[in-house]
Design an enzyme around this catalytic site. Sequence first.
Site, short mmCIF file in Angstrom:
data_model
loop_
_atom_site.label_atom_id
_atom_site.label_comp_id
_atom_site.label_asym_id
_atom_site.label_seq_id
_atom_site.Cartn_x
_atom_site.Cartn_y
_atom_site.Cartn_z
N GLU A 62 0.82 -1.21 0.00
CA GLU A 62 0.00 0.00 0.00
C GLU A 62 0.86 1.26 0.00
OE1 GLU A 62 -3.10 -0.76 2.82
OE2 GLU A 62 -4.14 1.09 2.34
N HIS A 112 7.58 -26.63 -1.90
CA HIS A 112 7.04 -27.76 -2.67
C HIS A 112 5.90 -27.33 -3.58
CE1 HIS A 112 9.36 -30.98 -0.62
NE2 HIS A 112 9.56 -29.94 0.20
N LYS A 116 -12.88 1.92 -2.20
CA LYS A 116 -13.83 2.24 -1.12
C LYS A 116 -14.98 3.09 -1.69
CE LYS A 116 -10.93 2.19 3.12
NZ LYS A 116 -10.37 2.98 4.22
O1 PA5 Z 1 -3.09 1.79 5.83
C1 PA5 Z 1 -4.20 2.23 5.62
O2 PA5 Z 1 -4.48 3.43 5.69
C2 PA5 Z 1 -5.35 1.30 5.28
O3 PA5 Z 1 -4.94 -0.01 5.12
C3 PA5 Z 1 -6.37 1.32 6.41
O4 PA5 Z 1 -5.78 0.87 7.58
C4 PA5 Z 1 -7.60 0.46 6.05
O5 PA5 Z 1 -8.11 0.84 4.81
C5 PA5 Z 1 -8.66 0.64 7.12
O6 PA5 Z 1 -9.08 1.95 7.18
P1 PA5 Z 1 -9.82 2.50 8.45
O7 PA5 Z 1 -8.97 2.28 9.64
O8 PA5 Z 1 -10.02 3.95 8.15
O9 PA5 Z 1 -11.12 1.76 8.58
#
Ligand code: PA5
Length: 460
Positions: free
Chosen positions: A294, A315, A435
């Site tokens: 990410e 494997h 989202k």
């Molecule tokens: O690293 C990030 O920002 C994302 O992976 C969030 O943690 C994830 O989308 C969850 O978002 P939120 O905590 O706003 O529900």
Amino acid sequence: MPQCVRFESKFVPSELAASAQTLRAQALDLLGGVRDGTCMGSEWTGWFDYPARAGWSALESVEQFIRKNDTFFDLVVVIGIGGSYAGTKAVADALTHTYAHGLPRSSRVPVVFAGHNLSEAGLLELMDLCDRRQPMINVISKSGTTTEPGVAFRILRTYLEKRFGEREAARRIVVTTDAKKGAVRALSLEKSYRAFNIPDDIGGRFSVLTPVGLLPLALAGFDVRAMMNGAEAFFADVRGIPVDGLLKGAGGAAIEYSCLRRAAWDAGKRIEVMNFADPKLSGYAEWWKQLFGESEGKGGLGLFPAGFLSSTDLHSMGQFLQSGPRTMIETFLVFDNPQPQGGIERRIGIPSQPGNADELGYLEGRHVEDLNGAVTLASQLAHADGGVPVFQIRAMRMDEYNFGALFAFHETVCAVSALLLGVNPFDQPGVEDYKQNLFALLGKPGHEAQGALLRRRLGG
Ligand code: PA5
């Protein structure tokens, strides 16, 4: 005190090492920008040195909450997705007895996870478990508006209210969210839930050392003080990197690794495989995948992070590593002492047997863990022979202290690596796109135009 995290270039072509060397000054400069809060995305660098700046006081309020509430629950349900749950799961998976469900109860409270998918069967089964337990629910969402944890929270909140009544349900719910905004914050005010804040300057995947990870892990009985100490030791080490750029300690290791990752990109590598030889580390690999995927994967750049569990994957996927496209680097995560801490240290030796029908007589008396170490070495040599650059990250033992240090190490490597690629490590526009599409497809008010557009594209 031995160095908390070590990094080794095990089998690395000399051109790659030389090209990494030329990036050191730039990497140190970028690290300086993370440290001083002047880098790209600097408004999200609060995770750096968080233990020394604010972590210990956050931990004290978590401990205070637990002292008041530690008697009435025997199950912790964490509702969250991505950075809101992955770090907690990494530690819980590694340090919980694999067969805890079939053993007499231990001093730890089991921790289970929801809200990271929309499996109806999964939620029904979770309620079956809750029926037999006294649950405490920790809902974690930085934005407070993510659909999956939102849905799981509504379902479990309704379940608790039906089973215990509104007042008792409120005692069993604790939220971790933005200090001011989002639906979770609004709900906590309306229903008087105890709430912990996620700092404004720390994004989800960099938040495991804040109340996001501290609270559920402490509720479950893990030693979060040790985890904070491990992270603090790493950041102290980074502060110790001299300005003349002489790389030493765990901080120097983070710089060296970041430079090698960027040099690998320049040499045409596109995938980084994390190889770990114990299923207990699967959760940690998942956390790592999210952090790097990410943070780095933007604008056509970034190494795709893939987990690889030895011996299982040797494997299956092993063939691909050995002779598929030569676009991979491989980083092994190993522990000097791989036994999870707690209890008496136990070993299993290969027993002696009369005869040698299984042809394993030559292994008699050797420990299984030594054999596992040999698996790591054998695959490192084979993959290096197959043209894969091989690196190794070493921690001392599988415990909270070392996970704290590893979290801080990987967060730092991730930030510097992304910055070396010219990428902002701290945003996630791609995740936001999905989202928003989900809101639109499900008909969330305010997303009507986008919904109509998407339905037309889908032929509806
Ligand atoms: O690293 C990030 O920002 C994302 O992976 C969030 O943690 C994830 O989308 C969850 O978002 P939120 O905590 O706003 O529900």
